[in-house]
Design a protein around this motif. Structure first.
Motif, PDB file in Angstrom:
ATOM      1  N   PRO A   1       0.837  -1.199   0.000  1.00 36.52           N
ATOM      2  CA  PRO A   1       0.000   0.000   0.000  1.00 36.52           C
ATOM      3  C   PRO A   1       0.872   1.249   0.000  1.00 36.52           C
ATOM      4  N   ASN A   2       0.472   2.257  -0.729  1.00 37.31           N
ATOM      5  CA  ASN A   2       1.250   3.479  -0.857  1.00 37.31           C
ATOM      6  C   ASN A   2       0.693   4.559   0.075  1.00 37.31           C
ATOM      7  N   ASN A   3       0.578   4.265   1.379  1.00 32.33           N
ATOM      8  CA  ASN A   3       0.042   5.247   2.303  1.00 32.33           C
ATOM      9  C   ASN A   3       1.130   5.910   3.133  1.00 32.33           C
ATOM     10  N   GLN A   4       2.390   5.638   2.853  1.00 37.50           N
ATOM     11  CA  GLN A   4       3.479   6.310   3.545  1.00 37.50           C
ATOM     12  C   GLN A   4       3.884   7.556   2.756  1.00 37.50           C
ATOM     13  N   SER A   5       4.368   8.577   3.467  1.00 37.14           N
ATOM     14  CA  SER A   5       4.755   9.826   2.819  1.00 37.14           C
ATOM     15  C   SER A   5       6.080   9.726   2.081  1.00 37.14           C
ATOM     16  N   TYR A   6       6.997   8.890   2.584  1.00 35.75           N
ATOM     17  CA  TYR A   6       8.336   8.810   2.011  1.00 35.75           C
ATOM     18  C   TYR A   6       8.641   7.404   1.520  1.00 35.75           C
ATOM     19  N   GLY A   7       9.508   7.337   0.503  1.00 35.18           N
ATOM     20  CA  GLY A   7       9.995   6.068  -0.002  1.00 35.18           C
ATOM     21  C   GLY A   7      11.507   6.044   0.111  1.00 35.18           C
ATOM     22  N   LEU A   8      12.079   4.857   0.075  1.00 34.71           N
ATOM     23  CA  LEU A   8      13.523   4.687   0.178  1.00 34.71           C
ATOM     24  C   LEU A   8      13.957   3.604  -0.801  1.00 34.71           C
ATOM     25  N   GLU A   9      14.956   3.921  -1.598  1.00 33.27           N
ATOM     26  CA  GLU A   9      15.515   2.971  -2.557  1.00 33.27           C
ATOM     27  C   GLU A   9      17.003   2.843  -2.280  1.00 33.27           C
ATOM     28  N   MET A  10      17.555   1.648  -2.486  1.00 31.63           N
ATOM     29  CA  MET A  10      18.973   1.418  -2.265  1.00 31.63           C
ATOM     30  C   MET A  10      19.499   0.478  -3.342  1.00 31.63           C
ATOM     31  N   VAL A  11      20.753   0.703  -3.754  1.00 34.30           N
ATOM     32  CA  VAL A  11      21.372  -0.155  -4.757  1.00 34.30           C
ATOM     33  C   VAL A  11      22.841  -0.364  -4.383  1.00 34.30           C
TER      34      VAL A  11
ATOM     35  N   GLU B   1      29.833  -1.205  -1.771  1.00 32.92           N
ATOM     36  CA  GLU B   1      29.321   0.158  -1.650  1.00 32.92           C
ATOM     37  C   GLU B   1      27.843   0.200  -2.016  1.00 32.92           C
ATOM     38  N   THR B   2      27.126   1.141  -1.423  1.00 30.01           N
ATOM     39  CA  THR B   2      25.713   1.322  -1.744  1.00 30.01           C
ATOM     40  C   THR B   2      25.417   2.796  -1.976  1.00 30.01           C
ATOM     41  N   ARG B   3      24.339   3.055  -2.689  1.00 32.80           N
ATOM     42  CA  ARG B   3      23.799   4.402  -2.851  1.00 32.80           C
ATOM     43  C   ARG B   3      22.338   4.324  -2.456  1.00 32.80           C
TER      44      ARG B   3
ATOM     45  N   LEU C   1       7.187   8.094  -8.002  1.00 35.83           N
ATOM     46  CA  LEU C   1       7.847   6.822  -7.761  1.00 35.83           C
ATOM     47  C   LEU C   1       9.265   6.933  -8.312  1.00 35.83           C
ATOM     48  N   ILE C   2      10.247   6.454  -7.553  1.00 29.60           N
ATOM     49  CA  ILE C   2      11.646   6.497  -7.985  1.00 29.60           C
ATOM     50  C   ILE C   2      12.202   5.081  -7.970  1.00 29.60           C
ATOM     51  N   ARG C   3      12.981   4.757  -8.997  1.00 32.07           N
ATOM     52  CA  ARG C   3      13.668   3.471  -9.078  1.00 32.07           C
ATOM     53  C   ARG C   3      15.131   3.733  -9.416  1.00 32.07           C
ATOM     54  N   ILE C   4      16.021   2.970  -8.783  1.00 31.05           N
ATOM     55  CA  ILE C   4      17.446   3.081  -9.096  1.00 31.05           C
ATOM     56  C   ILE C   4      17.987   1.698  -9.439  1.00 31.05           C
ATOM     57  N   ILE C   5      19.051   1.697 -10.246  1.00 33.54           N
ATOM     58  CA  ILE C   5      19.680   0.446 -10.649  1.00 33.54           C
ATOM     59  C   ILE C   5      21.186   0.666 -10.764  1.00 33.54           C
ATOM     60  N   SER C   6      21.928  -0.357 -10.452  1.00 29.55           N
ATOM     61  CA  SER C   6      23.376  -0.326 -10.573  1.00 29.55           C
ATOM     62  C   SER C   6      23.767  -0.505 -12.033  1.00 29.55           C
ATOM     63  N   THR C   7      24.792   0.232 -12.450  1.00 31.54           N
ATOM     64  CA  THR C   7      25.350   0.053 -13.792  1.00 31.54           C
ATOM     65  C   THR C   7      26.834  -0.284 -13.660  1.00 31.54           C
ATOM     66  N   GLY C   8      27.147  -1.190 -12.769  1.00 32.79           N
ATOM     67  CA  GLY C   8      28.538  -1.556 -12.493  1.00 32.79           C
ATOM     68  C   GLY C   8      29.068  -0.723 -11.345  1.00 32.79           C
TER      69      GLY C   8
END
Length: 109
Positions: free
Chosen positions: A21-31, A38-40, A74-81
């Motif tokens: 469900p999308n009832n939260q105000s904030y989202g968090l993405e990690m890669v 290492e992560t971002r 909506l935000i999505r992140i992906i690693s490119t190496g």
């Protein structure tokens, strides 16, 4: 082959998180990037589209070239190496941006 399996699992996991469900105000993405663990991270406001990225424990705002309307983002992140890419979409209008050097750059419609 390992990279293919990792990317496939990452996409499956990302797809599973969007079913919550999308009832939260904030989202968090990690890669994960590179080969040294290492992560971002990106934290974002789902209503305003504001976003921040971090490589350690300090958040840096990703700047916008325009004022965004309140919507559903909506935000999505992906690693490119050794690097990473981030995309943001306004799920109501379909407008999209990519993160380039700390700024959101809109795609041409």
């Amino acid at each position: 082959m390992k990279r293919f399996i990792f990317v496939s699992l990452l996409l499956i996991i990302s797809g599973c998180t969007t079913t919550l469900p999308n009832n939260q105000s904030y989202g968090l993405e990690m890669v994960s990037i590179g080969e040294k663990g290492e992560t971002r991270h990106i934290k974002y406001n789902r209503t305003t589209g504001e976003a921040w990225w971090a490589s350690d424990t300090a958040w840096t705002k990703i700047t916008d070239q325009e004022t965004l309307p309140e919507s559903n983002y909506l935000i999505r992140i992906i690693s490119t190496g050794a690097s990473w890419r981030a995309l943001r979409i306004d799920t109501k209008s379909g407008k999209t941006w990519k993160n380039s050097k700390g700024k959101w750059v809109p795609f041409k419609e």
